[in-house]
Enzyme design. Structure first.
Site, short mmCIF file in Angstrom:
data_model
loop_
_atom_site.label_atom_id
_atom_site.label_comp_id
_atom_site.label_asym_id
_atom_site.label_seq_id
_atom_site.Cartn_x
_atom_site.Cartn_y
_atom_site.Cartn_z
N GLU A 1 0.92 -1.24 0.03
CA GLU A 1 -0.07 0.16 -0.02
C GLU A 1 0.92 1.31 -0.16
O GLU A 1 1.95 1.29 0.65
CB GLU A 1 -0.90 0.02 1.34
N CYS B 1 -2.97 1.02 6.72
CA CYS B 1 -2.10 0.16 7.77
C CYS B 1 -2.16 -1.20 7.43
O CYS B 1 -2.06 -2.03 8.35
CB CYS B 1 -2.98 0.56 8.88
#
Ligand code: SF4
Length: 274
Positions: free
Chosen positions: A12, A250
């Site tokens: 990510e 996260c």
């Protein structure tokens, strides 16, 4: 963004407000922070420096004005130091980034501090964000079980020494967890620890993760924590947790992708393998 690497694995990155991007440095992470989705799965592999720089290039496709890079996504930069510092030196030399606009976020380690302190005079010296989360060694160890076993005092002293050398304040990251580290005792511990130092505190109300016991404190408690620091002369802000609309930032977006439950955002994973 969810980005696909040459071996099909994904990481990510988050395109942030104020022309910044947060990049990942590892697939997974070995630090195992108790509140972090990435930490749950352990480390899968290191990213190469080109894979780190490619995240910046992908982010500039979305916002060409990006001028700040936070090495704060999935992974512990101190555990992939060679590739991270290669990316820092490359971006700071050829990428039109000010040195202080490249920020390494780490739980801290002796090896990291030794490396930073040994940087030659002409080298790019990135800013440093140190993930603290508690002033109590036992609680910090419980929250970050596989972080380097330096004491909080030693971490802050080492960060301060680098801050003086690099001439930039240390940013201390404090993920705020309801009933764990959001009380008066912790705030006062932080005040005592940082008084008189060149430092600022970023308070980050936790991104709640399904299956983990940590709760985001109510807004009033977050504001109260920061107010107490500020009244004692500690520069501090509340950081908005980005990408909650896609459950990203996260390791949560990646996790949903792996589990096959991802929404449209994850189905648009970009291929940066080239
Ligand atoms: S918060 Fe950062 S250091 Fe901790 S497990 Fe997650 S990615 Fe690793």
């Amino acid at each position: 963004m969810l980005l696909r690497l040459s071996d099909g694995r994904t990481v990510e990155s988050v395109v942030l407000p104020k022309n910044a991007v947060c990049v990942s440095t590892q697939v997974g992470c070995a630090v195992g922070c108790a509140f972090c989705m990435t930490g749950r799965g352990g480390l899968t592999r290191q990213l190469g420096s080109a894979e780190i720089v490619a995240q910046v290039a992908a982010a500039r496709e979305i916002n060409p004005a990006i001028r700040k890079v936070d090495f704060m996504g999935m992974g512990e930069p101190a555990h992939n130091l060679r590739a991270v510092m290669e990316a820092v030196q490359f971006l700071g030399t050829y990428g039109d980034f000010g040195h202080k606009s490249l920020m390494i976020s780490s739980s801290g380690s002796r090896r990291l501090f030794q490396h930073l302190m040994a940087l030659p005079r002409q080298a790019v010296k990135p800013a440093l964000a140190l993930s603290l989360h508690s002033t109590r060694d036992e609680l910090r160890s419980a929250l970050m079980p596989h972080a380097d076993k330096m004491t909080v005092r030693d971490l802050v002293a080492a960060a301060e020494a680098y801050s003086r050398m690099a001439r930039t304040p240390v940013q201390y990251e404090w993920v705020l967890l309801q009933g764990v580290n959001d009380g008066v005792q912790e705030a006062d511990g932080l005040i005592a620890l940082l008084a008189g130092r060149s430092a600022m505190v970023n308070v980050i109300p936790v991104n709640e993760v399904s299956g983990l016991p940590f709760k985001r404190p109510p807004k009033a408690a977050c504001l109260g924590f920061v107010r107490r620091l500020r009244e004692a002369g500690i520069v501090s802000t509340i950081r908005q947790s980005a990408a909650q609309d896609v459950l990203g930032g996260c390791g949560q977006l990646r996790s949903r992708f792996i589990e096959g439950a991802a929404g449209s955002a994850a189905r648009r994973a970009l291929d940066i393998s080239a």
